[in-house]
Design an enzyme around this catalytic site. Structure first.
Site, PDB file in Angstrom:
ATOM      1  N   CYS A   1      -8.329 -12.885  20.147  1.00  0.00           N
ATOM      2  CA  CYS A   1      -8.775 -11.654  20.799  1.00  0.00           C
ATOM      3  C   CYS A   1     -10.103 -11.244  20.186  1.00  0.00           C
ATOM      4  CB  CYS A   1      -7.758 -10.533  20.579  1.00  0.00           C
ATOM      5  SG  CYS A   1      -6.097 -10.974  21.112  1.00  0.00           S
TER       6      CYS A   1
ATOM      7  N   CYS B   1     -10.204  -8.680  17.288  1.00  0.00           N
ATOM      8  CA  CYS B   1      -9.259  -8.940  16.184  1.00  0.00           C
ATOM      9  C   CYS B   1      -9.693  -8.259  14.883  1.00  0.00           C
ATOM     10  CB  CYS B   1      -9.141 -10.451  15.958  1.00  0.00           C
ATOM     11  SG  CYS B   1      -8.044 -10.897  14.605  1.00  0.00           S
TER      12      CYS B   1
ATOM     13  N   CYS C   1      -3.274 -17.887  15.860  1.00  0.00           N
ATOM     14  CA  CYS C   1      -2.850 -17.198  17.079  1.00  0.00           C
ATOM     15  C   CYS C   1      -3.276 -18.071  18.241  1.00  0.00           C
ATOM     16  CB  CYS C   1      -3.611 -15.882  17.255  1.00  0.00           C
ATOM     17  SG  CYS C   1      -2.893 -14.471  16.470  1.00  0.00           S
TER      18      CYS C   1
ATOM     19  N   ARG D   1      -8.587  -9.026  12.000  1.00  0.00           N
ATOM     20  CA  ARG D   1      -8.653 -10.039  10.938  1.00  0.00           C
ATOM     21  C   ARG D   1      -9.577 -11.183  11.347  1.00  0.00           C
ATOM     22  NH1 ARG D   1      -2.751  -9.058  10.177  1.00  0.00           N
ATOM     23  NH2 ARG D   1      -2.742  -7.174   8.929  1.00  0.00           N
TER      24      ARG D   1
ATOM     25  N   LYS E   1      -3.182   4.774   6.859  1.00  0.00           N
ATOM     26  CA  LYS E   1      -3.208   5.317   8.215  1.00  0.00           C
ATOM     27  C   LYS E   1      -3.052   6.836   8.223  1.00  0.00           C
ATOM     28  CE  LYS E   1      -1.228   1.134  10.236  1.00  0.00           C
ATOM     29  NZ  LYS E   1      -0.956   0.368   8.990  1.00  0.00           N
TER      30      LYS E   1
ATOM     31  N   ARG F   1       6.964   0.204   2.062  1.00  0.00           N
ATOM     32  CA  ARG F   1       6.773  -0.918   2.985  1.00  0.00           C
ATOM     33  C   ARG F   1       5.634  -1.824   2.561  1.00  0.00           C
ATOM     34  NH1 ARG F   1       5.516   4.123   4.666  1.00  0.00           N
ATOM     35  NH2 ARG F   1       3.925   4.542   6.232  1.00  0.00           N
TER      36      ARG F   1
ATOM     37  N   ARG G   1       0.829  -1.213   0.000  1.00  0.00           N
ATOM     38  CA  ARG G   1       0.000   0.000   0.000  1.00  0.00           C
ATOM     39  C   ARG G   1       0.859   1.257   0.000  1.00  0.00           C
ATOM     40  NH1 ARG G   1      -4.315  -0.801   3.973  1.00  0.00           N
ATOM     41  NH2 ARG G   1      -5.125  -1.903   2.156  1.00  0.00           N
ATOM     42  N   TYR G   2       1.848   1.310   0.889  1.00  0.00           N
ATOM     43  CA  TYR G   2       2.711   2.492   0.993  1.00  0.00           C
ATOM     44  C   TYR G   2       3.944   2.251   0.119  1.00  0.00           C
ATOM     45  CZ  TYR G   2      -0.232   2.944   5.127  1.00  0.00           C
ATOM     46  OH  TYR G   2      -1.303   3.006   5.968  1.00  0.00           O
TER      47      TYR G   2
ATOM     48  N   ASP H   1     -10.854  -0.327  14.255  1.00  0.00           N
ATOM     49  CA  ASP H   1     -11.336  -0.437  12.869  1.00  0.00           C
ATOM     50  C   ASP H   1     -12.787  -0.928  12.842  1.00  0.00           C
ATOM     51  OD1 ASP H   1      -8.904   0.280  11.606  1.00  0.00           O
ATOM     52  OD2 ASP H   1      -8.120  -1.752  11.883  1.00  0.00           O
TER      53      ASP H   1
HETATM   54  C1  PLP Z   1      -0.075  -0.516   8.864  1.00  0.00           C
HETATM   55  C2  PLP Z   1       0.440  -0.951   7.588  1.00  0.00           C
HETATM   56  C3  PLP Z   1       1.783  -0.745   7.260  1.00  0.00           C
HETATM   57  C4  PLP Z   1       2.772  -0.061   8.180  1.00  0.00           C
HETATM   58  O1  PLP Z   1       2.434   1.248   8.473  1.00  0.00           O
HETATM   59  P1  PLP Z   1       3.329   2.107   9.469  1.00  0.00           P
HETATM   60  O2  PLP Z   1       2.542   3.384   9.616  1.00  0.00           O
HETATM   61  O3  PLP Z   1       4.656   2.310   8.822  1.00  0.00           O
HETATM   62  O4  PLP Z   1       3.454   1.365  10.763  1.00  0.00           O
HETATM   63  C5  PLP Z   1       2.206  -1.181   6.025  1.00  0.00           C
HETATM   64  N1  PLP Z   1       1.358  -1.773   5.153  1.00  0.00           N
HETATM   65  C6  PLP Z   1       0.062  -1.965   5.431  1.00  0.00           C
HETATM   66  C7  PLP Z   1      -0.811  -2.596   4.416  1.00  0.00           C
HETATM   67  C8  PLP Z   1      -0.454  -1.565   6.671  1.00  0.00           C
HETATM   68  O5  PLP Z   1      -1.732  -1.782   6.964  1.00  0.00           O
END
Ligand code: PLP
Length: 345
Positions: free
Chosen positions: A106, A109, A102, A111, A315, A93, A89-90, A271
């Protein structure tokens, strides 16, 4: 199945008596959302009403009038997958969901949709596909390994994944999301696991304490082992109604975490997940709590409050509103509520 896993109501009642309401919830809810716990975490629940709320089935989980606004996958993790297990997504990362197992289910959760699937652990060819994807995308510097709980993958699989990531130069950080220090700290007493995490070199642990009652001597010992192996430990909390949605509880939690050298990283707004909606608070409640935390403790012990945008919007980190621009000046509000200004020069 493993002796330290508790699945049914009879065994739960060996730890503490259940109310009629709790027994009814066990009967009606677990065919939809099953129950699972470690005996360690159940023993904490015996002493803590907050932990009971996170652990025991609740009739509201299947109450359509409460849950109808929730979705199975509001963050669209499935839609944004690039391989069977990898979501990108980002820009820098990616997220790899390596298992749906798990040792504690929880109730909040995010998921919960994966609870219905048979237990899976990422297959070796899928490790290859995820690793190939990362190899080809040189912008990826940070890999999140999540689940389920990745520290309960067969250790050979975890090794394979971590050591392949270690070899990719542009991957600088590997974050493992795990609740092991909270729900089964003994897992970190396994030398082979600890050595794997240490030798994989890039590993950071993101753990998940939600309440000060979860910080025990043994969880502290688990964290200490990680720190000793040179692994930074950060924490992600979820803001949960009637569990931790007060400034007193969260102050105790974040101070307690800092005391054991775990950095509070995120306080997530809950969420809108189906089966979890009864834990939801207003966003304004979270902001008010964070505002008050800034009056009381150092930012070093205050996580980012964040929403994860529905539809895969990502986020957004929120701070209380403490400055604004007016003409050529910035107007600030300090921790005592006093106002001052500085020119923008
Ligand atoms: C939360 C998340 C991340 C990491 O986000 P950070 O803000 O860097 O902790 C990376 N990919 C996905 C799909 C996420 O949901």
């Amino acid at each position: 199945m493993k002796k330290w896993l508790i699945r049914n109501v009879e065994n739960v009642e060996k730890f503490f008596p259940l109310t009629e309401e709790e027994k009814k919830a066990f009967k009606e809810v677990i065919s939809v959302y099953p129950f699972l716990s470690t005996s360690y975490y159940l023993s904490l629940a015996a002493e803590s009403p907050a932990i009971r709320k996170m652990l025991l089935p609740d009739l509201r989980e299947i109450d359509e009038s409460i849950q109808s606004k929730g979705e199975d996958d509001p963050l669209c993790e499935e839609r944004d997958k690039r391989t069977l297990h990898l979501t990108h997504r980002y820009p820098d990362r990616v997220l790899i969901v390596t298992t749906n197992f798990c040792p504690v289910l929880c109730r909040f959760c995010m998921r919960k949709r994966n609870w219905k699937r048979p237990t899976f652990f990422i297959e070796d060819p899928e490790i290859e596909k995820a690793v190939d994807y990362i190899k080809k995308n040189e912008k990826i510097r940070d890999v999140l390994i999540s689940g389920g709980d990745p520290l309960f993958l067969p250790v050979e699989k975890l090794k394979k994944l971590l050591f392949k990531l270690k070899e990719i130069n542009h991957v600088e950080v590997v974050r493992i999301g795990t609740r092991a220090p909270v729900i089964l700290p003994q897992r970190l007493f396994d030398e082979e696991l600890l050595e794997t995490l240490e030798k994989a070199e890039k590993v950071w642990i993101n753990t998940h304490f939600n309440h000060p009652d979860e910080i025990t001597e043994i969880s502290k010992e688990a964290v200490r082992k990680l720190l000793k192996a040179g692994i930074p430990v950060n924490n992600q909390t979820i803001l949960l109604k009637d569990v931790n949605d007060s400034v007193e509880t969260l102050e105790r939690l974040f101070r307690g975490l800092q005391k054991i050298k775990v950095r509070p990283y995120y306080l997530f707004h809950c969420d809108p997940v189906k089966g979890v909606m009864h834990f939801s608070t207003p966003i304004s409640k979270g902001l008010e709590i964070v505002e008050n935390l800034f009056k009381r403790i150092s930012p070093l012990a205050i996580p980012y409050y964040a929403v994860d945008g529905p539809g895969g919007k990502g986020k957004v980190q929120m701070l209380p509103n403490r400055y604004r621009k007016e003409g050529n000046y910035y107007i600030f509000r300090n921790f005592r509520g006093e106002i001052f200004k500085m020119p923008d020069r």
